[in-house]
Design a protein around this motif. Structure first.
Motif, PDB file in Angstrom:
ATOM      1  N   ALA A 180       0.825  -1.213   0.000  1.00 40.16           N
ATOM      2  CA  ALA A 180       0.000   0.000   0.000  1.00 40.16           C
ATOM      3  C   ALA A 180       0.858   1.262   0.000  1.00 40.16           C
ATOM      4  O   ALA A 180       0.498   2.252  -0.641  1.00 40.16           O
ATOM      5  N   HIS A 181       1.999   1.229   0.688  1.00 47.92           N
ATOM      6  CA  HIS A 181       2.784   2.468   0.769  1.00 47.92           C
ATOM      7  C   HIS A 181       3.431   2.800  -0.583  1.00 47.92           C
ATOM      8  O   HIS A 181       3.807   3.938  -0.828  1.00 47.92           O
ATOM      9  N   ILE A 182       3.514   1.798  -1.465  1.00 46.91           N
ATOM     10  CA  ILE A 182       3.962   2.063  -2.840  1.00 46.91           C
ATOM     11  C   ILE A 182       2.760   2.411  -3.731  1.00 46.91           C
ATOM     12  O   ILE A 182       2.791   3.392  -4.480  1.00 46.91           O
ATOM     13  N   ALA A 183       1.691   1.613  -3.616  1.00 47.58           N
ATOM     14  CA  ALA A 183       0.517   1.824  -4.484  1.00 47.58           C
ATOM     15  C   ALA A 183      -0.101   3.210  -4.285  1.00 47.58           C
ATOM     16  O   ALA A 183      -0.606   3.813  -5.235  1.00 47.58           O
ATOM     17  N   ILE A 184      -0.043   3.729  -3.051  1.00 45.71           N
ATOM     18  CA  ILE A 184      -0.634   5.053  -2.817  1.00 45.71           C
ATOM     19  C   ILE A 184       0.090   6.115  -3.659  1.00 45.71           C
ATOM     20  O   ILE A 184      -0.533   7.071  -4.130  1.00 45.71           O
ATOM     21  N   GLN A 185       1.389   5.915  -3.892  1.00 43.56           N
ATOM     22  CA  GLN A 185       2.137   6.916  -4.661  1.00 43.56           C
ATOM     23  C   GLN A 185       1.727   6.897  -6.127  1.00 43.56           C
ATOM     24  O   GLN A 185       1.659   7.939  -6.777  1.00 43.56           O
ATOM     25  N   VAL A 186       1.427   5.695  -6.638  1.00 50.61           N
ATOM     26  CA  VAL A 186       0.933   5.605  -8.019  1.00 50.61           C
ATOM     27  C   VAL A 186      -0.476   6.201  -8.091  1.00 50.61           C
ATOM     28  O   VAL A 186      -0.785   7.001  -8.982  1.00 50.61           O
ATOM     29  N   ALA A 187      -1.320   5.850  -7.118  1.00 50.08           N
ATOM     30  CA  ALA A 187      -2.706   6.344  -7.116  1.00 50.08           C
ATOM     31  C   ALA A 187      -2.737   7.870  -7.031  1.00 50.08           C
ATOM     32  O   ALA A 187      -3.482   8.527  -7.770  1.00 50.08           O
ATOM     33  N   ARG A 188      -1.910   8.446  -6.169  1.00 51.53           N
ATOM     34  CA  ARG A 188      -1.868   9.908  -6.041  1.00 51.53           C
ATOM     35  C   ARG A 188      -1.361  10.530  -7.345  1.00 51.53           C
ATOM     36  O   ARG A 188      -1.854  11.564  -7.778  1.00 51.53           O
ATOM     37  N   HIS A 189      -0.384   9.891  -7.963  1.00 50.21           N
ATOM     38  CA  HIS A 189       0.157  10.349  -9.248  1.00 50.21           C
ATOM     39  C   HIS A 189      -0.952  10.368 -10.313  1.00 50.21           C
ATOM     40  O   HIS A 189      -0.968  11.234 -11.191  1.00 50.21           O
ATOM     41  N   TRP A 190      -1.880   9.410 -10.226  1.00 47.90           N
ATOM     42  CA  TRP A 190      -2.995   9.348 -11.174  1.00 47.90           C
ATOM     43  C   TRP A 190      -4.130  10.309 -10.803  1.00 47.90           C
ATOM     44  O   TRP A 190      -5.151  10.355 -11.496  1.00 47.90           O
ATOM     45  N   GLY A 191      -3.994  11.027  -9.679  1.00 47.09           N
ATOM     46  CA  GLY A 191      -5.054  11.944  -9.260  1.00 47.09           C
ATOM     47  C   GLY A 191      -6.202  11.271  -8.538  1.00 47.09           C
ATOM     48  O   GLY A 191      -7.347  11.719  -8.599  1.00 47.09           O
ATOM     49  N   VAL A 192      -5.895  10.202  -7.820  1.00 49.68           N
ATOM     50  CA  VAL A 192      -6.913   9.456  -7.069  1.00 49.68           C
ATOM     51  C   VAL A 192      -6.872   9.902  -5.598  1.00 49.68           C
ATOM     52  O   VAL A 192      -5.791  10.154  -5.053  1.00 49.68           O
ATOM     53  N   GLU A 193      -8.052  10.013  -4.972  1.00 46.27           N
ATOM     54  CA  GLU A 193      -8.116  10.331  -3.544  1.00 46.27           C
ATOM     55  C   GLU A 193      -8.059   9.023  -2.761  1.00 46.27           C
ATOM     56  O   GLU A 193      -8.853   8.113  -3.027  1.00 46.27           O
TER      57      GLU A 193
END
Ligand SMILES: [Zn+2]
Ligand SMILES: [Zn+2]
Length: 333
Positions: A180-193
């Motif tokens: 999760a601590h890696i996936a959140i960085q991709v999700a934030r990069h994609w503009g996901v809350e």
């Protein structure tokens, strides 16, 4: 070479990994011998060592998030030069002929081998792998920080893809560890809350530091309805609360290889076209795509470093939720 060898499954508190001298493996045809620098510690390793995954090879050397350099190439192996910096993931090899491989779904291959499970892995000074299943590691990450990208990162990325989440969407992670601590960085990069439902103040704090809009306890209800959720914790009891948090048509992805039983569900939780799906392994394309985007962002990882001989201790710490981010073994003995 030195390696941590599992002779028989046991709870990690009993230190089942034996730090021992074993023969250095030799690269077969189209394989490379890799001198391991760092190997990430994954929850799957815990399942291998403790036997939640049925034993496939004994003794076995666990570990499938390997960063190292090519030491020698086997006959016919031409993809990498000696000295190339490479990564070795969980997916060790597929048969490339079954119906799934032919349909670009090699993650579901009928006859796969897995690093550190069905073949020896990276809790060692050296390991071998087929050159076609080895990644070139982007230069942008230090070796130690790169290790968790190779499973936590790749599986987290495949989970994100399968969740169908898009820019502007709302996504929750259940469990906030290495993936999760890696996936959140991709999700934030994609503009996901991003919302984080996870045990313990330390993991919640880590989620907020990485840009979560909200963090609460594992079964807490996020303050907004979600387009998608991913459960990384191996806890089936989180399925009903996660479904309850979804919007109509929302997708729940189960990101682990092993999970405790999922309790029975009221059909209301699933109705309105909500979807539950698991993630199994990864394709090589997932890995290539993820490493490219990880270098672009760039992803940073929180790493807790242990010497190779302390692999048992790393697994105990992982089991008891004491690691903030990802555990990594230093294999440069
Ligand atoms: Zn196959
Ligand atoms: Zn893994």
């Amino acid at each position: 070479m030195k390696a941590c060898v599992l002779h028989s499954i046991a709870p990690v508190e009993k230190a089942p990994l034996d730090f021992a001298d074993v023969p250095t493996p030799q690269p077969a045809r189209r394989e490379v011998l890799v001198r391991v620098k760092f190997c990430g510690v994954c929850r799957t390793d815990l399942h291998v060592v403790e036997g939640e995954l049925p034993p496939k090879k004994s003794p076995v050397i666990p570990g499938h998030q390997i960063v190292g350099v090519v030491e020698r190439t086997g006959e016919g192996a031409t993809r990498f030069k000696v000295g190339s910096r490479v990564g070795i993931p969980w997916l060790h090899k597929t048969d490339q002929v079954c119906q799934y491989c032919r349909a670009c779904m090699e993650n579901l291959c009928d006859d796969p081998t897995f690093t550190g499970y069905t073949v020896d892995g990276g809790y060692a000074e050296y390991t071998v792998a087929p050159e076609d299943f080895v990644y070139t590691m982007p230069d942008s990450f230090p070796d130690m920080q790169a290790a968790p990208l190779l499973c936590a990162g790749i599986i987290g990325f495949r989970s994100l893809r399968l969740s169908g989440i898009k820019s502007g969407g709302r996504l929750a992670f259940y469990g906030f560890g290495a993936a999760a601590h890696i996936a959140i960085q991709v999700a934030r990069h994609w503009g996901v809350e991003v919302y984080a439902c996870t045990r313990g103040a330390k993991h919640q704090q880590l989620a907020l530091e990485f840009g979560a809009a909200w963090a609460g306890e594992a079964a807490a209800e996020p303050p907004a309805k979600l387009d998608a959720a991913i459960i990384f914790a191996p806890a089936g009891e989180l399925v009903p609360p996660a479904l309850k948090a979804l919007k109509k048509g929302g997708v729940l992805v189960l990101g682990g290889i092993h999970m405790s039983p999922v309790p029975s569900l009221d059909y209301d939780l699933l109705y309105h076209e909500r979807v539950v799906r698991s993630v199994a392994n990864n394709t090589r394309q997932d890995g290539e795509d993820f490493l490219r985007i990880a270098a672009e962002i760039p992803i940073r990882t929180n790493v807790a470093l242990y010497p190779l001989q302390d692999a048992n201790r790393a697994l105990v710490d992982l089991k008891s939720d004491r690691i903030n981010g990802a555990a990594v073994l230093d294999c440069r003995v």
